[in-house]
Design an enzyme around this catalytic site. Structure first.
Site, mmCIF file in Angstrom:
data_model
loop_
_atom_site.group_PDB
_atom_site.id
_atom_site.type_symbol
_atom_site.label_atom_id
_atom_site.label_comp_id
_atom_site.label_asym_id
_atom_site.label_seq_id
_atom_site.Cartn_x
_atom_site.Cartn_y
_atom_site.Cartn_z
ATOM 1 N N GLU A 1 66.776 44.304 -55.823
ATOM 2 C CA GLU A 1 67.474 45.559 -55.534
ATOM 3 C C GLU A 1 68.970 45.487 -55.811
ATOM 4 O OE1 GLU A 1 66.214 47.947 -52.095
ATOM 5 O OE2 GLU A 1 64.758 46.378 -51.668
ATOM 6 N N HIS B 1 48.702 24.610 -54.436
ATOM 7 C CA HIS B 1 47.266 24.758 -54.653
ATOM 8 C C HIS B 1 46.951 25.785 -55.734
ATOM 9 C CE1 HIS B 1 46.402 22.121 -51.228
ATOM 10 N NE2 HIS B 1 47.518 22.633 -50.742
ATOM 11 N N LYS C 1 60.132 57.941 -54.504
ATOM 12 C CA LYS C 1 60.010 58.710 -53.255
ATOM 13 C C LYS C 1 60.090 60.205 -53.541
ATOM 14 C CE LYS C 1 61.676 55.193 -50.032
ATOM 15 N NZ LYS C 1 62.699 54.747 -49.099
HETATM 16 O O1 PA5 Z 1 66.057 48.748 -49.672
HETATM 17 C C1 PA5 Z 1 65.554 49.858 -49.748
HETATM 18 O O2 PA5 Z 1 66.217 50.885 -49.963
HETATM 19 C C2 PA5 Z 1 64.078 50.011 -49.573
HETATM 20 O O3 PA5 Z 1 63.426 48.769 -49.578
HETATM 21 C C3 PA5 Z 1 63.777 50.780 -48.282
HETATM 22 O O4 PA5 Z 1 64.117 50.004 -47.163
HETATM 23 C C4 PA5 Z 1 62.301 51.183 -48.246
HETATM 24 O O5 PA5 Z 1 62.025 52.037 -49.323
HETATM 25 C C5 PA5 Z 1 61.910 51.874 -46.961
HETATM 26 O O6 PA5 Z 1 62.793 52.919 -46.640
HETATM 27 P P1 PA5 Z 1 63.346 52.989 -45.151
HETATM 28 O O7 PA5 Z 1 64.071 51.690 -44.952
HETATM 29 O O8 PA5 Z 1 64.260 54.151 -45.121
HETATM 30 O O9 PA5 Z 1 62.170 53.148 -44.258
#
Ligand code: PA5
Length: 353
Positions: A238, A254, A348
């Site tokens: 990310e 393994h 999303k």
């Molecule tokens: O880092 C991110 O933006 C994502 O991994 C979010 O955490 C994930 O999509 C879930 O969203 P939220 O944290 O708002 O529940």
């Protein structure tokens, strides 16, 4: 390359959302999250049949860390659910933390609904959204955390309330001391590894440089560090916008080890980081050494990162902080802004339409 990492102006222009600064503040967020959990209006409860944490991505990793922290310290299983549905055994004796930073993540909302339907005792941890609204309508305890952060930068706010709640319930010994030690350690490590510390003296920047143009392969030497390895991988995805992979000893011996016969080709494709903990059992340490000799060989660069601190929470979070900073510095070296996650937003949006 070094120029980017050690030039405040370049760093600022590559990081307008201030991800590095948020990572450096992990200690503050952990303390504040802990206080929110300790002070939350929680029902009294005896030790549950199961403890579940519902959460996706940046909101689920706190559950993974909690599960590792509690592994052999509680008499109830801790399960992390990253899905729409719950295991069939969830019932009224279970306690459920529903964690969603935004409060609008559909998997977590669906699992929360299933937990309510199963009669489980729920606690919502969120900055708002539909989860906050539903918790209020349902009369479910709500730990409202500050809004406006990228979810993955809010780790302390997501993990801290669960630790605080467990302290209130008295189900786990020694959590207050652990949080206090972790907070102090994270502050001092942030000063040691932060953006102002030049590459020549900063092991996190040095490791980021080694990962440029490589696929990072993050291995946890033992079960304790497993969620830290996962966190490294997801932060590299990310923040640095790179493909990365992770695994854990001894299981990787393994299967995955066999794949190294060809994976190292072409040379220079993969770079391995092994996360080590002082409590790694001698057999596991030996496995890491032998694996290096018989499988990794010259196929990849191999780096070892050693946990710092004394208690388990500190050690885990020291590995997390190291990886978080590496991921931000690698973003700078890749000349990408660590904060936006356009693909997640698009997914999303399309799922919601
Ligand atoms: O880092 C991110 O933006 C994502 O991994 C979010 O955490 C994930 O999509 C879930 O969203 P939220 O944290 O708002 O529940």
């Amino acid at each position: 390359m070094t120029y980017v990492l050690d030039d405040p102006g370049r760093r600022a222009s590559l990081d307008p959302g201030g991800m590095a600064e948020l990572v450096v503040r992990t200690a503050d967020f952990l303390r504040e999250g802990w206080e929110l959990g300790v002070r939350a209006a929680l029902p009294e409860g005896s030790s549950p049949s199961h403890l579940l944490v519902l959460g996706m991505g940046g909101s689920g990793i706190g559950g993974d860390l909690l599960r590792s922290l509690l592994y052999d310290r509680v008499r109830f299983p801790v399960t992390v659910v990253k899905d729409y549905t719950l295991p069939g055994w969830v019932g009224p004796e279970a306690v459920v933390f529903a964690c969603s930073y935004s409060g609008d993540t559909e998997e977590t909302l669906a699992a929360y609904g299933a937990a309510r339907a199963a009669g489980a005792a729920c606690v919502a941890v969120t900055s708002g959204g539909r989860l906050a609204q539903r918790a209020q309508e349902d009369g479910v305890p709500l730990v409202r955390i500050p809004s406006g952060l990228p979810p993955r930068a809010a780790l302390g706010y997501l993990l801290g309330p669960m630790l605080g709640a467990l302290q209130r319930w008295g189900w786990v010994e020694g959590l207050e001391e652990e949080v206090t030690e972790a907070e102090a350690l994270l502050r001092s490590l942030a000063a040691e590894w932060g953006p102002e510390v030049p590459t020549a003296h900063n092991p996190t920047k040095q490791l980021a440089r080694s990962l440029v143009g490589r696929v990072p392969v993050v291995y946890a030497a033992s079960r304790l560090s497993e969620p830290a390895a996962l966190r490294w991988k997801t932060q590299l995805n990310e923040n640095s916008k790179v493909y990365a992979t992770w695994n854990v000893f001894p299981e990787l011996n393994h299967n995955e080890t066999v794949g190294w016969a060809l994976a190292g080709q072409p040379e220079g494709l993969l770079e391995v980081v092994v996360l080590r903990d002082p409590e790694d059992a001698p057999r596991l340490v030996r496995r890491v050494e032998i694996t290096r000799e018989v499988a990794l060989g010259g196929a990849a660069g191999v780096h070892q990162v050693h946990a710092r601190g004394t208690r388990r929470l500190s050690r885990l979070l020291s590995l997390v902080l190291f990886g978080d900073l590496v991921s931000v510095y690698l973003a700078y070296l890749n000349e990408v802004d660590p904060t936006p996650v356009a693909v997640i937003d698009e997914l999303k949006r399309r799922l919601g339409s």
